[in-house]
Scaffold this active site. Structure first.
Site, short mmCIF file in Angstrom:
data_model
loop_
_atom_site.label_atom_id
_atom_site.label_comp_id
_atom_site.label_asym_id
_atom_site.label_seq_id
_atom_site.Cartn_x
_atom_site.Cartn_y
_atom_site.Cartn_z
N ASP A 277 -2.85 2.41 -6.09
CA ASP A 277 -1.79 2.49 -5.08
C ASP A 277 -1.71 1.29 -4.14
O ASP A 277 -1.00 1.33 -3.14
CB ASP A 277 -1.94 3.77 -4.25
CG ASP A 277 -3.25 3.82 -3.48
OD1 ASP A 277 -4.16 3.03 -3.80
OD2 ASP A 277 -3.36 4.65 -2.57
N GLU A 278 -2.43 0.21 -4.44
CA GLU A 278 -2.31 -0.97 -3.57
C GLU A 278 -2.59 -2.24 -4.36
O GLU A 278 -3.33 -2.24 -5.35
CB GLU A 278 -3.23 -0.87 -2.36
CG GLU A 278 -4.71 -0.83 -2.68
CD GLU A 278 -5.57 -0.90 -1.44
OE1 GLU A 278 -5.27 -1.70 -0.53
OE2 GLU A 278 -6.57 -0.16 -1.38
N ASP B 270 0.86 -1.18 0.00
CA ASP B 270 0.00 0.00 0.00
C ASP B 270 0.90 1.24 0.00
O ASP B 270 1.65 1.46 0.94
CB ASP B 270 -0.90 -0.02 1.24
CG ASP B 270 -2.00 1.04 1.19
OD1 ASP B 270 -2.15 1.68 0.13
OD2 ASP B 270 -2.70 1.20 2.19
#
Length: 360
Positions: free
Chosen positions: A103-104, A8
């Site tokens: 983003d993860e 993350d």
């Protein structure tokens, strides 16, 4: 036992802006829409979070909490490019990658022989490369299953690593607050607390049949999670029929305008999830759009959904859908608001016209 890594990125959009503008590194910073256009915060750095600023918050309210907040317009095309670079780093370690957003992502490294098969070493190397090659930081969780890896990645943020080995899994899960389990929202937490259930250990002592009676299918999921059970594999080719986002509210709301304010915030996340879907399933090509929809859950927990065909995605299209859905409230409060996009079959050609900015 699987070896799952959840990576993350730390305040991703804001981190990219601080990297490219060093003068902004030590000041409260947020990426989002302007306050005079009903904009919302897409993300903010940790300096801003100390003032209570959060993602999906109305920009006008964020500025009240932090008058010196530096507000910058999002550069989504750049964030997509950086996300692709991060994904390329992941691919050096495993082919089993499940992106959740820009983003993860989940990574399954169970069969990897790198670093003598150490998932911890792989996670450390991934974080090192992201920092060294992209000048960004990432936090990671390592665990035998997906939900624990996701929870672990948040334990030592920012720029941290948390490893839950199989021998520590039971103790970690047992003391875990129920609100940290993915999918347990504010309203569910309140209902659980009314039953005296605060942690996974509390759930373990609660009758399983009673849990299922009160919460339906989610009751079984909750029981499994409380026992550290999550058999879901990392899905690399998950076929999605829709992309959506919803929010359970801490207090009921009673007007179309209030519901529309929530949709304004949800639209930012919907934007992000559509882009992630575009990267993961369509090779960067826009997905084929079939329908747009709005979901409301009323104070008596009754759900209603309004969905109509649309050839493209526009923020303004959700307003008439909301108005139609809200007519069914009949004086009841609204406790959940959701929006979704129905995806067409691949042979159907639709155009995605989703603005890559954080406001209208």
């Amino acid at each position: 036992m699987r070896k799952i890594i959840h990576v993350d990125m730390d305040c991703f959009y804001a981190a990219v802006e601080m990297r490219d503008n060093p003068a902004w590194r030590n000041i409260p910073l947020a990426v989002g829409g302007s306050s005079d256009r009903r904009g919302v915060i897409a993300t903010c750095n940790y300096a801003a979070r100390r003032f209570g600023v959060r993602s999906a918050m109305a920009t006008a309210y964020a500025l009240k909490l932090c008058p010196d907040l530096k507000l910058v317009k999002g550069r989504m095309a750049l964030y997509q490019q950086e996300s692709a670079k991060i994904r390329a780093i992941f691919a050096d370690y495993t082919d089993l990658i499940e992106p959740l957003s820009l983003d993860e992502a989940f990574l399954d490294v169970t069969e990897s022989t790198l670093y003598q098969g150490s998932a911890t070493r792989i996670a450390e190397e991934i974080r090192f490369r992201i920092a060294n090659e992209l000048n960004l930081t990432a936090s990671a969780g390592v665990a035998p299953c997906k939900f624990v890896a996701k929870v672990a990645s948040d334990e030592n943020k920012p720029n941290g690593l948390c490893v839950i080995t199989p021998d520590k899994l039971d103790a970690f899960v047992r003391q875990l607050p129920l609100k940290k389990i993915p999918g347990v929202g504010a309203v569910t937490v309140q209902k659980l607390q009314q039953l005296g259930l605060q942690t996974c250990d509390d759930v373990r002592r609660y009758p399983q049949t009673e849990l299922q009676k009160r919460f339906g299918k989610f009751g079984q999921v909750l029981w499994d999670r409380a026992h550290g059970i999550d058999d879901r594999p990392v899905q690399i080719n998950r076929i999605r029929k829709s992309v959506g986002v919803e929010r359970t509210l801490s207090a009921d709301i009673y007007s179309v305008e209030d519901c529309d304010d929530v949709i304004e915030m949800l639209y930012v996340k919907l934007n992000e999830r559509l882009i992630a879907h575009q990267q993961k399933h369509n090779g960067g090509r826009p997905p084929n759009i079939r329908t747009l929809g709005v979901k409301l859950k009323f104070s008596d927990f009754q759900l209603t959904t309004v969905e109509h065909r649309y050839p493209s995605v526009h923020r303004s299209a959700f307003k008439p859908l909301l108005e139609e859905a809200y007519l069914r409230a009949n004086g009841r409060g609204v406790r959940l608001v959701g929006v979704h996009v129905g995806l067409a079959d691949k042979e159907q050609h639709r155009q995605l016209d989703l603005p890559l900015v954080m406001h209208n």
